[in-house]
Design a protein around this motif. Structure first.
Motif, PDB file in Angstrom:
ATOM      1  N   LEU A  84       1.295   6.624   8.932  1.00 46.15           N
ATOM      2  CA  LEU A  84       0.447   7.619   9.608  1.00 46.15           C
ATOM      3  C   LEU A  84      -0.557   6.871  10.459  1.00 46.15           C
ATOM      4  CD1 LEU A  84      -2.566   7.554   8.108  1.00 46.15           C
ATOM      5  CD2 LEU A  84      -1.377   8.839   6.370  1.00 46.15           C
ATOM      6  N   ARG A  85      -1.198   7.621  11.368  1.00 45.14           N
ATOM      7  CA  ARG A  85      -2.263   7.042  12.186  1.00 45.14           C
ATOM      8  C   ARG A  85      -3.571   7.709  11.817  1.00 45.14           C
ATOM      9  NH1 ARG A  85      -0.012   3.680  15.663  1.00 45.14           N
ATOM     10  NH2 ARG A  85      -2.023   3.158  16.585  1.00 45.14           N
ATOM     11  N   ALA A  86      -4.658   6.921  11.875  1.00 44.27           N
ATOM     12  CA  ALA A  86      -5.993   7.460  11.611  1.00 44.27           C
ATOM     13  C   ALA A  86      -6.956   6.847  12.620  1.00 44.27           C
ATOM     14  CB  ALA A  86      -6.420   7.133  10.186  1.00 44.27           C
ATOM     15  N   THR A  87      -8.107   7.476  12.805  1.00 46.97           N
ATOM     16  CA  THR A  87      -9.087   6.977  13.777  1.00 46.97           C
ATOM     17  C   THR A  87     -10.495   7.030  13.196  1.00 46.97           C
ATOM     18  OG1 THR A  87      -9.984   7.235  16.009  1.00 46.97           O
ATOM     19  CG2 THR A  87      -9.400   9.262  14.835  1.00 46.97           C
ATOM     20  N   VAL A  93      -5.862   3.152  13.735  1.00 42.34           N
ATOM     21  CA  VAL A  93      -5.257   2.209  12.808  1.00 42.34           C
ATOM     22  C   VAL A  93      -3.932   2.790  12.322  1.00 42.34           C
ATOM     23  CG1 VAL A  93      -6.541   3.124  10.806  1.00 42.34           C
ATOM     24  CG2 VAL A  93      -5.587   0.803  10.707  1.00 42.34           C
ATOM     25  N   LEU A  94      -2.895   1.958  12.272  1.00 41.48           N
ATOM     26  CA  LEU A  94      -1.603   2.374  11.725  1.00 41.48           C
ATOM     27  C   LEU A  94      -1.586   1.985  10.248  1.00 41.48           C
ATOM     28  CD1 LEU A  94       1.335   3.412  12.166  1.00 41.48           C
ATOM     29  CD2 LEU A  94       1.974   1.028  12.594  1.00 41.48           C
ATOM     30  N   ILE A  95      -1.360   2.968   9.384  1.00 41.27           N
ATOM     31  CA  ILE A  95      -1.395   2.717   7.940  1.00 41.27           C
ATOM     32  C   ILE A  95       0.004   2.930   7.357  1.00 41.27           C
ATOM     33  CG2 ILE A  95      -2.473   3.327   5.738  1.00 41.27           C
ATOM     34  CD1 ILE A  95      -4.871   4.370   7.313  1.00 41.27           C
ATOM     35  N   THR A  96       0.481   1.930   6.613  1.00 37.90           N
ATOM     36  CA  THR A  96       1.827   1.974   6.024  1.00 37.90           C
ATOM     37  C   THR A  96       1.742   1.963   4.499  1.00 37.90           C
ATOM     38  OG1 THR A  96       2.649   0.694   7.902  1.00 37.90           O
ATOM     39  CG2 THR A  96       4.075   0.808   5.969  1.00 37.90           C
ATOM     40  N   PHE A  97       2.571   2.826   3.878  1.00 40.82           N
ATOM     41  CA  PHE A  97       2.698   2.848   2.414  1.00 40.82           C
ATOM     42  C   PHE A  97       4.164   2.654   2.054  1.00 40.82           C
ATOM     43  CE2 PHE A  97      -1.001   5.428   3.435  1.00 40.82           C
ATOM     44  CZ  PHE A  97      -1.951   4.979   2.532  1.00 40.82           C
ATOM     45  N   ASN A 100       6.112   6.018  -1.830  1.00 39.05           N
ATOM     46  CA  ASN A 100       5.161   6.959  -2.441  1.00 39.05           C
ATOM     47  C   ASN A 100       5.353   8.353  -1.838  1.00 39.05           C
ATOM     48  OD1 ASN A 100       3.047   8.335  -3.588  1.00 39.05           O
ATOM     49  ND2 ASN A 100       1.550   6.706  -3.267  1.00 39.05           N
ATOM     50  N   PRO A 101       6.286   9.133  -2.369  1.00 41.07           N
ATOM     51  CA  PRO A 101       6.589  10.446  -1.799  1.00 41.07           C
ATOM     52  C   PRO A 101       5.465  11.467  -2.003  1.00 41.07           C
ATOM     53  CG  PRO A 101       7.818  10.101  -3.833  1.00 41.07           C
ATOM     54  CD  PRO A 101       7.146   8.816  -3.509  1.00 41.07           C
ATOM     55  N   TYR A 102       4.495  11.162  -2.877  1.00 41.14           N
ATOM     56  CA  TYR A 102       3.418  12.126  -3.153  1.00 41.14           C
ATOM     57  C   TYR A 102       2.340  12.129  -2.068  1.00 41.14           C
ATOM     58  CZ  TYR A 102       5.619  11.649  -7.709  1.00 41.14           C
ATOM     59  OH  TYR A 102       6.543  11.601  -8.737  1.00 41.14           O
ATOM     60  N   LEU A 103       2.427  11.185  -1.133  1.00 39.91           N
ATOM     61  CA  LEU A 103       1.379  11.072  -0.114  1.00 39.91           C
ATOM     62  C   LEU A 103       1.247  12.323   0.750  1.00 39.91           C
ATOM     63  CD1 LEU A 103       2.051   7.399   1.013  1.00 39.91           C
ATOM     64  CD2 LEU A 103      -0.001   8.226  -0.121  1.00 39.91           C
ATOM     65  N   LYS A 104       2.362  13.067   0.912  1.00 34.39           N
ATOM     66  CA  LYS A 104       2.323  14.262   1.767  1.00 34.39           C
ATOM     67  C   LYS A 104       1.260  15.241   1.301  1.00 34.39           C
ATOM     68  CE  LYS A 104       7.165  13.918   3.109  1.00 34.39           C
ATOM     69  NZ  LYS A 104       8.524  14.384   2.885  1.00 34.39           N
ATOM     70  N   ASN A 105       1.040  15.296  -0.023  1.00 29.91           N
ATOM     71  CA  ASN A 105       0.048  16.225  -0.568  1.00 29.91           C
ATOM     72  C   ASN A 105      -1.348  15.607  -0.661  1.00 29.91           C
ATOM     73  OD1 ASN A 105       2.199  18.027  -1.049  1.00 29.91           O
ATOM     74  ND2 ASN A 105       2.646  16.976  -2.992  1.00 29.91           N
ATOM     75  N   LEU A 106      -1.401  14.279  -0.494  1.00 26.68           N
ATOM     76  CA  LEU A 106      -2.681  13.598  -0.699  1.00 26.68           C
ATOM     77  C   LEU A 106      -3.390  13.227   0.607  1.00 26.68           C
ATOM     78  CD1 LEU A 106      -1.545  11.154  -3.560  1.00 26.68           C
ATOM     79  CD2 LEU A 106      -2.865  13.256  -3.816  1.00 26.68           C
ATOM     80  N   LEU A 107      -2.623  13.006   1.667  1.00 25.94           N
ATOM     81  CA  LEU A 107      -3.209  12.614   2.960  1.00 25.94           C
ATOM     82  C   LEU A 107      -2.882  13.692   3.999  1.00 25.94           C
ATOM     83  CD1 LEU A 107      -2.363   8.797   2.870  1.00 25.94           C
ATOM     84  CD2 LEU A 107      -4.661   9.769   2.937  1.00 25.94           C
ATOM     85  N   LEU A 108      -3.890  14.478   4.348  1.00 26.19           N
ATOM     86  CA  LEU A 108      -3.682  15.632   5.230  1.00 26.19           C
ATOM     87  C   LEU A 108      -4.279  15.371   6.604  1.00 26.19           C
ATOM     88  CD1 LEU A 108      -4.655  18.358   2.603  1.00 26.19           C
ATOM     89  CD2 LEU A 108      -2.375  17.463   3.104  1.00 26.19           C
ATOM     90  N   SER A 130      -0.706  -0.284   2.481  1.00 20.76           N
ATOM     91  CA  SER A 130      -0.943   0.238   1.118  1.00 20.76           C
ATOM     92  C   SER A 130      -2.398   0.154   0.670  1.00 20.76           C
ATOM     93  CB  SER A 130      -0.058  -0.518   0.111  1.00 20.76           C
ATOM     94  OG  SER A 130       1.297  -0.311   0.403  1.00 20.76           O
ATOM     95  N   PRO A 131      -3.333   0.667   1.469  1.00 21.87           N
ATOM     96  CA  PRO A 131      -4.725   0.649   1.011  1.00 21.87           C
ATOM     97  C   PRO A 131      -4.955   1.686  -0.085  1.00 21.87           C
ATOM     98  CG  PRO A 131      -4.567   1.890   3.041  1.00 21.87           C
ATOM     99  CD  PRO A 131      -3.190   1.354   2.775  1.00 21.87           C
ATOM    100  N   ASP A 132      -6.002   1.468  -0.904  1.00 24.03           N
ATOM    101  CA  ASP A 132      -6.493   2.544  -1.769  1.00 24.03           C
ATOM    102  C   ASP A 132      -7.170   3.557  -0.853  1.00 24.03           C
ATOM    103  OD1 ASP A 132      -5.672   1.459  -4.122  1.00 24.03           O
ATOM    104  OD2 ASP A 132      -7.578   0.498  -4.606  1.00 24.03           O
ATOM    105  N   PHE A 133      -7.194   4.810  -1.272  1.00 23.58           N
ATOM    106  CA  PHE A 133      -7.887   5.799  -0.429  1.00 23.58           C
ATOM    107  C   PHE A 133      -8.428   6.928  -1.284  1.00 23.58           C
ATOM    108  CE2 PHE A 133      -3.469   7.027  -0.795  1.00 23.58           C
ATOM    109  CZ  PHE A 133      -3.526   8.387  -1.066  1.00 23.58           C
TER     110      PHE A 133
END
Length: 675
Positions: A84-87, A93-97, A100-108, A130-133
């Motif tokens: 995903l991308r974030a600003t 920043v391009l963030i790669t995990f 982890n299929p559960y990310l869809k519900n955790l990162l909106l 793979s940062p903590d968030f």
């Protein structure tokens, strides 16, 4: 609070039976124990940085809003990437995990988060892997990091602690009375437990730490002081014969004033209303064994038996020989009991001991065996006290009716510190060396002069003498210091082809260590290359040189203990400290070693230079294990806690008052393993 200590952790929300076994492995089998399972460190999420300022390839925290949906890319079987991308409003920043299929519900999308990890890439293209968030509005400034085990991450532990904290009643009953908290400016227990695990800021964390450290040290001091008072029961084995004058007259040397004084103090205790319970502290070679022999002589003359326990078989044998020489002329029968005594001999010894025919039994932990039974045990001596826990000392004393206790230590400790850690003992100090002892000359050299030092050692070996060489490492490492084994091999092949080189280190089995030390003691090994395991060891009067590699790595007291292995005969001895240190404090320590051989002066200097840390091992001289306090870092609080404990026990010696019952329960909890 007491009910929480008893509630099994499997009953806690989100734990269950399987996980409860992992928590038990970490030492937290109950909810209450989990609350006292303190974080080992904290991550600071309170200072997020902009992407442009983020230091590359260093862990940092970035606050950013997600601006693209999570994309999924399966690159091979068992490996799926999520991106995903974030600003942060200025840069993206391009963030790669990974996986982890559960990310869809955790990162909106359009939600703001704090991401913690390493930022990589270039100034124009920033990436994180793979940062903590956490959602930006739910982040604590300081996140706890716990000691972990396989299957229990720090986050799982934190969630369990959170559930446990939710069970705390409000208000929470506090074991520290309100007047004491006010007097020492301590926060309440509820505040402390919440803020040690999930501090709202640095100041709250410091308040929580101070309170919990004080409490733990107070409990320790209360326990030790109560042990001391319990030892003040009626003396059923009062000494009737002070035979010390006869003993001193029989010696082939004149006792020092310090030895006479120590014996007088001990005899006075043994004739008093309560059994003796004394620590005899003396520098290496100060004559502690002769003091112990004098007391054994008087005890036996008064119709008692004595036991003398040493930490290793070879030390026990050494003490046995010394005691035989000193006491058998008086008709005193001395026996030795160790693990290597044959079954037939053991049986004879145990029978003679039970009948009272053996007056003094010297041995190792073998003395603690259930089969060892005395007719009238009146005096228990333990050598090298810090190698035995309180429980072992207690186990031996229980073989008699409150016998007199003498514990001996060759580790010089400043008096104030000794009173802190040996709070249950009176203190005698031997601060003079017997006449005839040669002062060991000490020199500091750099590695460039090592070959000259080896030449000096070779001359001593050719004259029939022996040598210790101390190395700080066991395994090969990236440093320039080879492992002990490799170092010994190099010595043998390059420098001492015609001499025998032996190796001793902490990874060897006890029997192997004993064999090596016995061979060195018998003169079958010329050079013993060793780690600090020889710090407490046998007398080898023929060893006249000690060379210590990387000497700056050791504390002063440890260097002094090592140096004490030589200078035990009539031959002049030399200690060579090898160091290329440039650090001023390290150089000052090495200078002190060259200037003085007084262990107590060295201990005081060590305390001044390094604080009390150098005097304590991980298990702090056989005391109960502490969860948050560190006697070296928290010395000032330790002094305050000891003052508070004394004041409290002067008002309520048995901690019977309602306001002190919580403290009594905690003392029992901390000392239960030792009773």
């Amino acid at each position: 609070m007491a009910s929480l200590f008893q509630k099994e952790i499997k009953e806690l929300k989100g734990v269950g039976v399987k996980r409860s076994q992992l928590f038990a492995k970490l030492g937290a089998p109950t909810v209450g124990a989990l609350l006292r399972f303190y974080p080992r460190d904290y991550e600071d999420w309170s200072q997020p940085v902009l992407l442009a300022q983020a230091p590359l390839n260093q862990v940092c925290t970035v606050k950013a809003t997600v601006i693209s949906p999570l994309s999924e890319q399966r690159i091979r079987k068992g490996m799926t990437l999520y991106k995903l991308r974030a600003t942060d409003g200025q840069h993206d920043v391009l963030i790669t995990f990974f996986n982890n299929p559960y990310l869809k519900n955790l990162l909106l999308e359009e939600k703001e988060y704090l991401f913690r990890g390493k930022v990589s890439g270039t100034l124009l293209r920033r990436e994180m892997s793979s940062p903590d968030f956490l959602p930006a509005d739910r982040v604590l400034p300081l996140r706890p990091i716990y000691r972990q085990t396989a299957g229990l991450s720090s986050r799982i532990i934190a969630n369990a602690v959170n559930s446990a904290l939710a069970l705390l009643p409000n208000p929470l009953r506090d074991p520290l009375p309100e007047p004491m908290r006010q007097s020492y400016r301590l926060c309440g227990l509820g505040f402390a437990l919440h803020n040690i695990h999930f501090p709202k800021d640095r100041k709250a964390l410091e308040h929580a730490k101070r309170r919990l450290i004080f409490e733990e040290l107070l409990i320790l001091q209360l326990g030790l002081l109560r042990m001391k008072s319990r030892n003040r029961q009626k003396n059923t084995l009062r000494l009737t014969q002070d035979a010390s004058r006869d003993f001193f007259t029989s010696l082939p040397f004149s006792p020092t004033g310090a030895q006479k004084r120590a014996v007088e103090e001990c005899i006075s205790d043994m004739q008093g209303d309560s059994p003796m319970n004394r620590l005899l502290q003396g520098d290496v070679g100060s004559g502690k064994t002769a003091v112990a022999a004098a007391l054994c002589h008087s005890a036996i003359a008064s119709g008692m038996q004595a036991a003398f326990m040493a930490p290793t078989e070879i030390l026990a044998q050494q003490h046995f020989r010394t005691m035989q020489q000193l006491l058998e002329p008086f008709g005193i029968r001395v026996a030795l009991l160790t693990g290597s005594v044959t079954a037939a001999n053991r049986r004879k010894i145990l029978e003679a001991l039970k009948d009272g025919q053996i007056h003094l039994l010297v041995g190792t932990h073998a003395l603690l065996s259930d089969t060892v039974s005395f007719r009238r045990l009146g005096l228990v001596v333990t050598d090298e006290q810090h190698r035995f826990g309180v429980a072992q000392r207690t186990a031996l004393t229980q073989k008699g009716d409150h016998p007199h206790i003498l514990v001996m230590s060759a580790t010089p400790i400043p008096r104030t510190l000794a009173l802190m850690i040996y709070g249950d003992l009176e203190l005698s100090v031997l601060n003079e060396l017997p006449p005839g002892r040669q002062k060991t000359e000490t020199y500091v050299i750099d590695t460039a002069k090592r070959s000259r030092a080896f030449g000096f050692i070779r001359k001593k070996l050719d004259a029939g003498r022996q040598c210790y060489i101390i190395c700080p490492l066991i395994e090969d490492s990236e440093s320039d210091m080879a492992s002990v084994t490799q170092y010994a091999k190099d010595l043998q092949e390059k420098w001492f082809l015609s001499h025998t080189v032996g190796v001793l280190h902490g990874r060897m089995r006890p029997a192997e260590k004993e064999r090596t030390m016995a061979a060195f003691s018998a003169g079958q090994i010329d050079i013993l290359v060793s780690t600090t395991v020889v710090e407490v060891g046998v007398d080898v009067p023929n060893a006249v040189v000690m060379l210590i590699e990387n000497a700056e790595r050791y504390g002063l007291s440890q260097l002094h203990q090592l140096r004490g292995r030589i200078g035990r005969g009539t031959e002049k001895s030399t200690c060579i400290l090898v160091s290329d240190a440039q650090n001023e404090e390290a150089l000052q320590r090495l200078r002190v070693m060259c200037e003085t051989s007084d262990g107590f002066q060295i201990a005081d200097e060590d305390l001044r230079l390094r604080g009390p840390g150098d005097f304590f091992g991980a298990r702090q001289h056989g005391l109960p294990e502490l969860k948050i306090a560190d006697m070296s870092a928290d010395f000032e609080l330790l002094k305050l806690a000891q003052d508070a404990a004394r004041e409290l026990l002067s008002q309520d010696p048995s901690l019977e008052l309602p306001e002190h019952r919580g403290l009594r329960a905690e003392v029992h909890q901390l000392f239960s393993a030792l009773e």
